[in-house]
Design an enzyme around this catalytic site. Structure first.
Site, PDB file in Angstrom:
ATOM      1  N   GLU A 288     -27.133 -91.478  59.059  1.00 58.78           N
ATOM      2  CA  GLU A 288     -26.430 -90.476  58.242  1.00 58.78           C
ATOM      3  C   GLU A 288     -26.224 -91.020  56.828  1.00 58.78           C
ATOM      4  O   GLU A 288     -26.410 -90.309  55.834  1.00 58.78           O
ATOM      5  CB  GLU A 288     -25.077 -90.138  58.886  1.00 58.78           C
TER       6      GLU A 288
ATOM      7  N   PRO B  54      -7.077 -84.269  60.544  1.00 60.98           N
ATOM      8  CA  PRO B  54      -6.105 -84.204  59.451  1.00 60.98           C
ATOM      9  C   PRO B  54      -5.368 -85.530  59.245  1.00 60.98           C
ATOM     10  O   PRO B  54      -5.030 -85.896  58.126  1.00 60.98           O
ATOM     11  CB  PRO B  54      -5.140 -83.101  59.906  1.00 60.98           C
TER      12      PRO B  54
ATOM     13  N   GLY C 175     -21.086 -78.956  25.900  1.00 60.17           N
ATOM     14  CA  GLY C 175     -20.322 -77.943  26.644  1.00 60.17           C
ATOM     15  C   GLY C 175     -21.128 -77.259  27.735  1.00 60.17           C
ATOM     16  O   GLY C 175     -20.581 -76.871  28.779  1.00 60.17           O
TER      17      GLY C 175
END
Ligand SMILES: Cc1cc2nc3c(=O)[nH]c(=O)nc-3n(C[C@H](O)[C@H](O)[C@H](O)COP(=O)(O)OP(=O)(O)OC[C@H]3O[C@@H](n4cnc5c(N)ncnc54)[C@H](O)[C@@H]3O)c2cc1C
Length: 381
Positions: free
Chosen positions: A246, A131, A344
């Site tokens: 990665e 975090p 759209g």
């Protein structure tokens, strides 16, 4: 637009790609909405991929893998990108996690974890980010303190892909001093990890079918044998050695998705009528899509250069970073322009172009934010 073949692809990787394509078409794409609603694929999705031999194709056969190379992983990632699947976190499970075990793990760890990862009976995750920050890995706060024959791990991890499904989580934790030299990677097996819990699914703007969670480690006791590597303090070096693969895996998927986005937009523009004629006949549409196709082809050639270098063991971290940030920036830009062609309908998630657009955004952030990639490139100059 044909006429180009990746130089690393051969008959065998074509076969792997073919197998991967039929797997994604049959067992993943039809379930996109359901996986999105449950924020993860089914358990059986992994075991089916394992049964087909699609997981860990570049892990040696003696450990249950396919005995191939990164080209085999790339063949799967390429097909996944070409179908715009954004549910199965294949790269983390197959191209990332097993390689830490295979490269640095003990013989016992390899025998215990790799065959199960290859079979899909064990799902893999890696927990680096926290975090307090994901970019600056040297400042990892999760602590693993030694108590006899165990590590006792405490901390919190953010954005862990496969966070709720993973049976094996490679946790980056501090076993020593502050800074890079105090970090280690420890394999935490969920089955035996009292004190390991995860948060609810993170509701993301894209990649809805991926299992992204916070993990909480509250005095989780793990045997010292689960340390990855011969001694403590090697975690940062291991990350720096493995992250290029990665990043290359992210680049493979990004270029494949960009190529698919252009194909979808060309097809749509030729079918759609505006002002009494095909959308394709408007010069703006044609030039926009010509630009996209050209940029994607250039990215693919550079990507292939990186894959070939990686296969010969010669891909440096800066070049892998170039490929990661260039291909993911490009994907965002191409997806945006191609979505515009759909009007759209491009904004409706049922259309693959909408999912490509939404899933593109995070690719500039995970695997190392693109600013960090550019910093790594600059440092090498
Ligand atoms: C869907 C998803 C899946 C993920 N999966 C995993 C996973 O499986 N395992 C895992 O460990 N992590 C995972 N992550 C975390 C991801 O790797 C981090 O989000 C990323 O590294 C950035 O860290 P942060 O979010 O803490 O941002 P911060 O580190 O706070 O950075 C914020 C922003 O600051 C800028 N910045 C940061 N450093 C620099 C710099 N040196 N120079 C210039 N600008 C800079 C960048 O723009 C960056 O986006 C995932 C994230 C997402 C969203």
């Amino acid at each position: 637009m044909g006429g180009y073949h990746s130089p690393w692809a051969d008959e065998e990787t074509h076969q792997v790609g073919h197998l991967a394509r039929s797997f994604f078409e049959r067992s993943v794409l039809p379930h996109t909405q359901r996986f999105g609603a449950q924020h993860r694929v089914d358990r059986e999705t992994w075991t089916e991929a394992g049964r087909l031999g699609l997981l860990c194709p570049s892990i040696p056969q003696e450990y249950g893998g396919g005995g191939g190379t990164f080209a085999h992983e790339a063949a799967v990632l390429w097909e996944q990108g070409r179908l715009a699947d954004d549910c199965l976190p294949y790269a983390i499970h197959s191209t990332v996690v097993p390689h830490y075990v295979e490269r640095y793990g003990s013989e016992e760890q390899k025998r215990r974890w790799l065959p199960a990862l290859a079979a899909g009976t064990l799902v893999g995750a890696i927990a680096m980010s926290e975090p307090s920050g994901g970019s600056d890995l040297k400042r990892v706060r999760t602590v693993a303190r030694r108590e006899g024959d165990h590590y006792v791990i405490s901390g919190a991890k953010s954005f862990v892909t496969n966070g709720s499904m993973a049976g094996l989580v490679l946790v980056v934790a501090r076993t020593g001093e502050q800074g890079a030299h105090g970090l280690s990677i420890i394999g935490v097996e969920k089955e035996h990890a009292t004190g390991l819990s995860h948060g609810g699914p993170l509701k993301k703007i894209g990649q809805h079918g991926q299992d992204t969670r916070e993990l909480f480690l509250d005095d989780v006791r793990v045997p010292v044998e689960n340390l990855i590597g011969e001694s403590e303090g090697r975690g940062f070096a291991q990350l720096m050695a493995q992250l290029p693969q990665e990043r290359l895996a992210i680049a493979v998927g990004a270029v494949a998705q960009a190529e698919y986005a252009v194909e979808l937009a060309v097809r749509y523009a030729k079918e759609r009528t505006v002002f009494g004629g095909p959308l394709w006949d408007l010069q703006n549409t044609r030039l926009t899509l010509a630009d996209c196709a050209t940029e994607v082809r250039i990215a693919r050639v550079f990507l292939d250069h990186c894959v070939v270098r990686h296969l010969s063991g010669g891909l440096d971290a800066a070049t892998a970073s170039q490929s990661k940030y260039h291909s993911t920036d490009l994907l965002s830009s191409v997806a945006d322009r191609c979505l515009q062609v759909f009007g759209g309908y491009g904004y409706v998630l049922e259309y693959p172009i909408a999912r490509i657009y939404a899933g593109a955004r995070v690719q500039r952030i995970y695997g190392g934010a693109n600013e960090v990639m550019r910093e790594l490139v600059a440092r090498s100059m």
